[in-house]
Design a protein around this motif. Structure first.
Motif, short mmCIF file in Angstrom:
data_model
loop_
_atom_site.label_atom_id
_atom_site.label_comp_id
_atom_site.label_asym_id
_atom_site.label_seq_id
_atom_site.Cartn_x
_atom_site.Cartn_y
_atom_site.Cartn_z
N THR A 220 -54.36 -9.62 47.75
CA THR A 220 -55.78 -9.57 48.13
C THR A 220 -56.04 -8.59 49.25
O THR A 220 -57.01 -7.80 49.19
CB THR A 220 -56.26 -10.98 48.53
N TRP A 221 -55.22 -8.58 50.31
CA TRP A 221 -55.55 -7.81 51.51
C TRP A 221 -54.62 -6.64 51.81
O TRP A 221 -54.95 -5.81 52.65
CB TRP A 221 -55.57 -8.75 52.72
N LEU A 222 -53.44 -6.58 51.15
CA LEU A 222 -52.48 -5.54 51.50
C LEU A 222 -52.22 -4.55 50.37
O LEU A 222 -51.32 -3.71 50.48
CB LEU A 222 -51.15 -6.19 51.95
N GLY A 223 -52.94 -4.68 49.27
CA GLY A 223 -52.75 -3.75 48.17
C GLY A 223 -51.40 -3.89 47.48
O GLY A 223 -50.88 -2.93 46.91
N PHE A 224 -50.84 -5.08 47.50
CA PHE A 224 -49.53 -5.34 46.89
C PHE A 224 -49.65 -5.28 45.37
O PHE A 224 -50.58 -5.84 44.77
CB PHE A 224 -49.04 -6.72 47.36
N ASP A 225 -48.67 -4.58 44.72
CA ASP A 225 -48.72 -4.39 43.27
C ASP A 225 -48.04 -5.50 42.47
O ASP A 225 -48.06 -5.49 41.24
CB ASP A 225 -48.10 -3.04 42.90
N GLY A 226 -47.40 -6.47 43.16
CA GLY A 226 -46.82 -7.60 42.46
C GLY A 226 -45.37 -7.45 42.05
O GLY A 226 -44.76 -8.40 41.55
N HIS A 227 -44.76 -6.27 42.27
CA HIS A 227 -43.36 -6.06 41.86
C HIS A 227 -42.41 -6.51 42.98
O HIS A 227 -42.46 -5.95 44.09
CB HIS A 227 -43.10 -4.60 41.53
N PRO A 228 -41.55 -7.48 42.74
CA PRO A 228 -40.61 -7.91 43.78
C PRO A 228 -39.54 -6.86 44.05
O PRO A 228 -39.21 -6.06 43.16
CB PRO A 228 -39.99 -9.19 43.20
N THR A 229 -39.03 -6.85 45.23
CA THR A 229 -37.95 -5.91 45.58
C THR A 229 -36.61 -6.62 45.77
O THR A 229 -35.57 -5.99 45.65
CB THR A 229 -38.30 -5.14 46.86
N VAL A 230 -36.64 -7.90 46.06
CA VAL A 230 -35.40 -8.68 46.21
C VAL A 230 -35.58 -10.02 45.53
O VAL A 230 -36.60 -10.70 45.74
CB VAL A 230 -35.02 -8.90 47.70
N VAL A 231 -34.60 -10.40 44.72
CA VAL A 231 -34.60 -11.71 44.07
C VAL A 231 -33.37 -12.47 44.56
O VAL A 231 -32.25 -11.96 44.50
CB VAL A 231 -34.56 -11.59 42.53
N TYR A 232 -33.59 -13.67 45.09
CA TYR A 232 -32.50 -14.52 45.58
C TYR A 232 -32.19 -15.58 44.52
O TYR A 232 -33.11 -16.19 43.95
CB TYR A 232 -32.88 -15.20 46.89
N VAL A 233 -30.90 -15.78 44.27
CA VAL A 233 -30.48 -16.70 43.21
C VAL A 233 -29.37 -17.60 43.74
O VAL A 233 -28.38 -17.12 44.30
CB VAL A 233 -29.97 -15.94 41.97
N ARG A 234 -29.56 -18.91 43.59
CA ARG A 234 -28.50 -19.89 43.86
C ARG A 234 -27.94 -20.34 42.52
O ARG A 234 -28.69 -20.71 41.62
CB ARG A 234 -29.07 -21.10 44.60
#
Length: 404
Positions: A220-234
């Motif tokens: 909403t406020w930072l123009g984020f495109d929705g693509h993650p850069t880091v995924v954490y997995v347990r």
């Protein structure tokens, strides 16, 4: 005269110890100084072994508490285009479908800038990373809060932020007091309210230098495109390597080579190994101290043999054999080194325990270090006393009694 009457009397263990204590009793200061070198070497050796052992045990406890089953899949820049790959927004959800995976979450670099106040010039940002974060991030990375609250499904769409501990220090917001207005930061082009501060996160140190905002708020406020850069997995510990092999392709099937999968706990273990490489240097110094101490004991025993020629001559004249004289001086050397060794082990254990306590580590001194210290003292005592003992035994009664 029969052979039985001329056979030399065997000395008992008590007699040998008594003879070995003659020198230390009659010359206590010299004995203390001679044993001090051995004590310093043994104490150094025990401390050098004990401190890394305590550190290792503390690290083991830390990793056990945090969990060693965390994987980190990170998108890497394309060196040609200088862009990040468009990892699907549901990458964490796709990773969760891998059988042994227990928990997932994701963060994304919004490339936004943050200031403590809107009065600070725009060209002087704080240098902190602003990450869009999921509400399920904390349990995925083993993080906890130092103050306040974390993002929830309800607050993730609001202009609120959670600070990593280093980010909080840099922004001057290290605590949140109840009953007082929450502090705010200038993020993008609007105010964000700080609702929480994270404690240190050993398995995800990048979060410590970051400002976390909700996924929807970033859009909403930072123009984020929705693509993650880091995924954490347990994942299940026994299946971790299997998950690691397929994680990159699962997260970004289009080009798995643009995803780097790492295991943060391996980095901690590698750091611990790098720190313990210095132990070899200190063990070398301990060896030098032991060598110097051994030479000191040998010198003391040689001087003792020279000063006690009359005593040696008298004992020989009264029937003591060369072997008994050798055993006497050898025992005295061993007693000196054992006394130094016992004192050194005690000092080393206390030193290692005190250092561990100062770092809030569980005090651990391997028994082999203590036993090795006493054993080293015994060996040094034998080696240091061998030549003086042989030299003293070679003196004939007449030569020894005629000595000035």
């Amino acid at each position: 005269m029969s052979d039985a009457t001329t056979r030399p009397v065997r000395l008992s263990l008590v007699d040998l110890v008594g003879l070995g204590l003659v020198g230390p009793r009659t010359r206590p200061l010299r004995a203390v100084l001679a044993a001090l070198g051995i004590a310093i070497g043994i104490a150094t050796m025990v401390v050098v072994v004990g401190i890394p052992a305590s550190s290792q045990r503390a690290l083991d406890h830390q990793l056990s508490a945090l969990g060693t089953n965390l994987l980190r899949a990170q998108a890497v820049y394309d060196q040609r285009t200088q862009t990040l790959p468009p990892v699907p927004e549901d990458a964490a959800a796709m990773a969760a479908r891998i059988g042994p995976v227990q928990r997932t979450s994701a963060v994304a670099n919004t490339h936004a800038k943050v200031w403590r106040s809107d009065r600070i010039p725009a060209e002087q940002p704080s240098g902190l990373t602003v990450l869009a974060a999921r509400a399920d991030l904390l349990p995925a990375v083993g993080a906890r809060l130092a103050a306040g609250h974390y993002l929830t499904a309800g607050t993730s769409a609001l202009p609120v932020a959670v600070l990593g501990d280093k980010a909080a220090t840099r922004l001057g917001i290290t605590e949140l007091r109840r009953g007082e207005p929450a502090p705010t930061i200038w993020l993008g082009d609007r105010w964000f309210t700080v609702i929480g501060v994270l404690a240190p996160v050993p398995l995800a140190p990048d979060l410590e230098r970051s400002v976390l905002v909700g996924w929807s708020a970033a859009r909403t406020w930072l123009g984020f495109d929705g693509h993650p850069t880091v995924v954490y997995v347990r994942a299940q510990e026994s299946q971790l390597e299997a998950v690691r092999e397929v994680l990159a392709a699962t997260v970004f099937a289009e080009n798995p080579g643009r995803i780097v999968v790492s295991r943060p706990s391996d980095a901690l273990a590698a750091k611990r190994i790098a720190e313990t490489t210095f132990s070899g240097l200190f063990l070398g110094l301990a060896g030098v101290a032991l060598l110097v101490g051994g030479v000191g004991v040998a010198n003391t025993m040689v001087i003792s043999a020279l000063e006690r020629k009359r005593e040696i001559g008298l004992r020989r004249a009264l029937g003591a054999t060369r072997g008994q004289v050798r055993v006497q001086f050898l025992t005295e050397s061993v007693v000196l080194c054992l006394l130094g060794g016992l004192f050194g082990v005690t000092a080393g254990v206390l030193g290692a325990a005190s250092y561990a306590a100062s770092r809030d580590w569980p005090a651990t001194v391997p028994p082999v270090a203590a036993l090795g210290g006493v054993g080293s003292a015994l060996v040094i005592g034998v080696l240091a006393g061998l030549y003086p003992a042989i030299r003293a035994a070679r003196l004939t009664p007449t030569e020894a009694l005629a000595a000035p």
